[in-house]
Write a protein that holds these residues in place. Structure first.
Motif, PDB file in Angstrom:
ATOM      1  N   ARG A  60       0.814  -1.220   0.000  1.00  0.00           N
ATOM      2  CA  ARG A  60       0.000   0.000   0.000  1.00  0.00           C
ATOM      3  C   ARG A  60       0.847   1.269   0.000  1.00  0.00           C
ATOM      4  N   HIS A  61       1.980   1.251   0.699  1.00  0.00           N
ATOM      5  CA  HIS A  61       2.704   2.498   0.956  1.00  0.00           C
ATOM      6  C   HIS A  61       4.020   2.649   0.200  1.00  0.00           C
ATOM      7  N   HIS A  62       4.635   1.534  -0.240  1.00  0.00           N
ATOM      8  CA  HIS A  62       5.927   1.652  -0.925  1.00  0.00           C
ATOM      9  C   HIS A  62       5.762   2.389  -2.245  1.00  0.00           C
ATOM     10  N   ARG A  63       6.669   3.326  -2.502  1.00  0.00           N
ATOM     11  CA  ARG A  63       6.634   4.174  -3.694  1.00  0.00           C
ATOM     12  C   ARG A  63       5.363   5.012  -3.745  1.00  0.00           C
ATOM     13  N   GLY A  64       4.888   5.416  -2.575  1.00  0.00           N
ATOM     14  CA  GLY A  64       3.701   6.250  -2.484  1.00  0.00           C
ATOM     15  C   GLY A  64       4.033   7.660  -2.036  1.00  0.00           C
ATOM     16  N   VAL A  65       3.710   7.964  -0.778  1.00  0.00           N
ATOM     17  CA  VAL A  65       3.884   9.323  -0.253  1.00  0.00           C
ATOM     18  C   VAL A  65       5.328   9.798  -0.350  1.00  0.00           C
ATOM     19  N   THR A  66       6.283   8.914  -0.084  1.00  0.00           N
ATOM     20  CA  THR A  66       7.690   9.328  -0.096  1.00  0.00           C
ATOM     21  C   THR A  66       8.205   9.607  -1.504  1.00  0.00           C
ATOM     22  N   HIS A  67       7.427   9.232  -2.523  1.00  0.00           N
ATOM     23  CA  HIS A  67       7.787   9.498  -3.918  1.00  0.00           C
ATOM     24  C   HIS A  67       6.857  10.550  -4.538  1.00  0.00           C
ATOM     25  N   SER A  68       6.054  11.196  -3.736  1.00  0.00           N
ATOM     26  CA  SER A  68       5.020  12.102  -4.231  1.00  0.00           C
ATOM     27  C   SER A  68       5.578  13.476  -4.588  1.00  0.00           C
ATOM     28  N   LEU A  69       4.733  14.310  -5.160  1.00  0.00           N
ATOM     29  CA  LEU A  69       5.149  15.664  -5.532  1.00  0.00           C
ATOM     30  C   LEU A  69       5.619  16.486  -4.329  1.00  0.00           C
ATOM     31  N   PRO A  70       4.893  16.491  -3.193  1.00  0.00           N
ATOM     32  CA  PRO A  70       5.416  17.234  -2.035  1.00  0.00           C
ATOM     33  C   PRO A  70       6.765  16.714  -1.551  1.00  0.00           C
ATOM     34  N   ALA A  71       6.977  15.396  -1.672  1.00  0.00           N
ATOM     35  CA  ALA A  71       8.241  14.817  -1.210  1.00  0.00           C
ATOM     36  C   ALA A  71       9.427  15.318  -2.026  1.00  0.00           C
ATOM     37  N   LEU A  72       9.182  15.688  -3.281  1.00  0.00           N
ATOM     38  CA  LEU A  72      10.268  16.209  -4.121  1.00  0.00           C
ATOM     39  C   LEU A  72      10.819  17.524  -3.571  1.00  0.00           C
ATOM     40  N   LEU A  73      10.026  18.204  -2.752  1.00  0.00           N
ATOM     41  CA  LEU A  73      10.472  19.441  -2.111  1.00  0.00           C
ATOM     42  C   LEU A  73      10.910  19.212  -0.668  1.00  0.00           C
ATOM     43  N   LEU A  74      10.183  18.353   0.039  1.00  0.00           N
ATOM     44  CA  LEU A  74      10.463  18.154   1.466  1.00  0.00           C
ATOM     45  C   LEU A  74      11.775  17.413   1.697  1.00  0.00           C
ATOM     46  N   TRP A  75      12.059  16.382   0.907  1.00  0.00           N
ATOM     47  CA  TRP A  75      13.327  15.673   1.074  1.00  0.00           C
ATOM     48  C   TRP A  75      14.533  16.603   0.873  1.00  0.00           C
ATOM     49  N   PRO A  76      14.583  17.411  -0.192  1.00  0.00           N
ATOM     50  CA  PRO A  76      15.739  18.306  -0.362  1.00  0.00           C
ATOM     51  C   PRO A  76      15.899  19.316   0.764  1.00  0.00           C
ATOM     52  N   LEU A  77      14.790  19.856   1.258  1.00  0.00           N
ATOM     53  CA  LEU A  77      14.879  20.823   2.353  1.00  0.00           C
ATOM     54  C   LEU A  77      15.450  20.160   3.604  1.00  0.00           C
ATOM     55  N   ALA A  78      14.950  18.973   3.924  1.00  0.00           N
ATOM     56  CA  ALA A  78      15.403  18.283   5.131  1.00  0.00           C
ATOM     57  C   ALA A  78      16.845  17.815   5.003  1.00  0.00           C
ATOM     58  N   ILE A  79      17.164  17.168   3.908  1.00  0.00           N
ATOM     59  CA  ILE A  79      18.503  16.592   3.746  1.00  0.00           C
ATOM     60  C   ILE A  79      19.540  17.669   3.466  1.00  0.00           C
ATOM     61  N   GLY A  80      19.194  18.642   2.614  1.00  0.00           N
ATOM     62  CA  GLY A  80      20.125  19.735   2.333  1.00  0.00           C
ATOM     63  C   GLY A  80      20.452  20.533   3.578  1.00  0.00           C
ATOM     64  N   GLY A  81      19.424  20.827   4.393  1.00  0.00           N
ATOM     65  CA  GLY A  81      19.662  21.550   5.639  1.00  0.00           C
ATOM     66  C   GLY A  81      20.495  20.748   6.617  1.00  0.00           C
TER      67      GLY A  81
END
Length: 321
Positions: A60-81
């Motif tokens: 149900r969850h693999h390749r879902g929310v963590t691959h979503s459009l918002p995640a394309l912004l949230l991952w860089p902000l979190a990891i880059g910071g």
């Protein structure tokens, strides 16, 4: 794609970042970029932790929310910071975030090219998207990027221009595979004289070797493609009318399976103690076998006794999804 390939591409993206003079001239910043791209290349797959709960949750969850459009912004902000703080280079947090974004986007893009697919347009759509162009592990891409990383680490080549060439070759290769995929779909429909059916071409580790499933209103055709040699191997008819089949629809395993599967075939076997209903996704057919699905056992009164969702193949066996 597989975890090893994603991490390799994270390293090669760090090499590509050497095109920026501030990265190339600062070992500290270069280390921060490498850390950010490595983590960013794997971050969308952090959702595999749900596998600890159950395989149904994983589906149900693999390749879902963590691959979503918002995640394309949230991952860089979190990891880059985090990388900027860890290496003490806050003045370059934008650079780190942008290279992390490149790693995350490339991860999702590669998953989109796979048969398994990705829910990359959430929250606007929960539909699975897959282009069926590359296998889970692509030997050519792995070899090209590995050679590039080795050349960089041994000092045999300047990384910026080296990985610019590597990525130009990568996208050219993907373009050729995409063209070949579309061409092969047309060949299958022409060979079977079926123009209106839905056809999936599943890649293998070898160029010009594919397998296919073609669905019509009442039939599935599965087979192999070797260059231009197209052969139908199995034919499945659709039938979901038996009460035992309907009795399995409410189980957690079947609901999770139907959330993900697309070319669904169901088969019923009857025994002395009841029934077993076999749900299968025919996209993952190989050599007369259907290795992915859910089996539901019922007693003679159509009460569910057990259900099992997952693969019935070794990880290294085809199909590679």
């Amino acid at each position: 794609m597989d975890t090893g390939s994603h991490l390799l591409f994270g390293a090669s993206l760090a090499g590509l970042a050497m095109l920026q003079p501030e990265v190339a001239n600062s070992p500290l910043l270069a280390g921060a970029v490498l850390t950010a791209t490595l983590v960013g290349s794997h971050a969308p797959d952090f959702d595999t932790v749900v596998r600890l709960k159950s395989y149904a949750s994983y589906i149900r969850h693999h390749r879902g929310v963590t691959h979503s459009l918002p995640a394309l912004l949230l991952w860089p902000l979190a990891i880059g910071g985090a990388a900027a703080g860890l290496f003490g280079v806050w003045e370059h947090v934008l650079t780190l975030s942008l290279w992390t974004m490149a790693a995350v986007i490339f991860h999702v893009f590669l998953d989109w090219l796979n048969v398994y697919g990705v829910q990359c347009f959430r929250p606007f759509s929960k539909q699975w998207h897959h282009l069926d162009i590359l296998p889970l592990f692509d030997p050519f891409l792995f070899a090209v990027h590995s050679i590039g990383v080795i050349a960089w680490m041994t000092g045999a080549a300047e990384p910026g221009r080296l990985f610019l060439a590597v990525y130009l070759l990568t996208f050219a290769y993907i373009g050729v595979r995409a063209w070949h995929h579309a061409h092969t779909v047309r060949l299958v429909k022409k060979e079977l004289e079926i123009e209106q059916g839905v056809c999936h071409i599943v890649p293998s580790l070898w160029w010009f070797h594919w397998q296919f499933v073609l669905e019509t209103a009442d039939t599935f055709y599965n087979g192999t493609i070797r260059f231009r040699d197209i052969r139908v191997k199995d034919v499945y008819t659709k039938d979901q009318t038996h009460p035992a089949i309907q009795a399995t629809m409410g189980t957690d395993g079947v609901r999770a399976f139907l959330h993900f599967a697309q070319r669904v075939h169901v088969r019923l076997t009857e025994g002395q103690d009841g029934y077993v209903v076999h749900w299968r996704d025919l996209r993952f057919w190989h050599n007369h076998k259907l290795p992915f699905g859910v089996d539901v056992q019922l007693d003679s009164d159509l009460n569910v006794v057990s259900d099992r969702l997952g693969w019935t193949k070794k990880a290294w066996d085809p199909p590679y999804v």
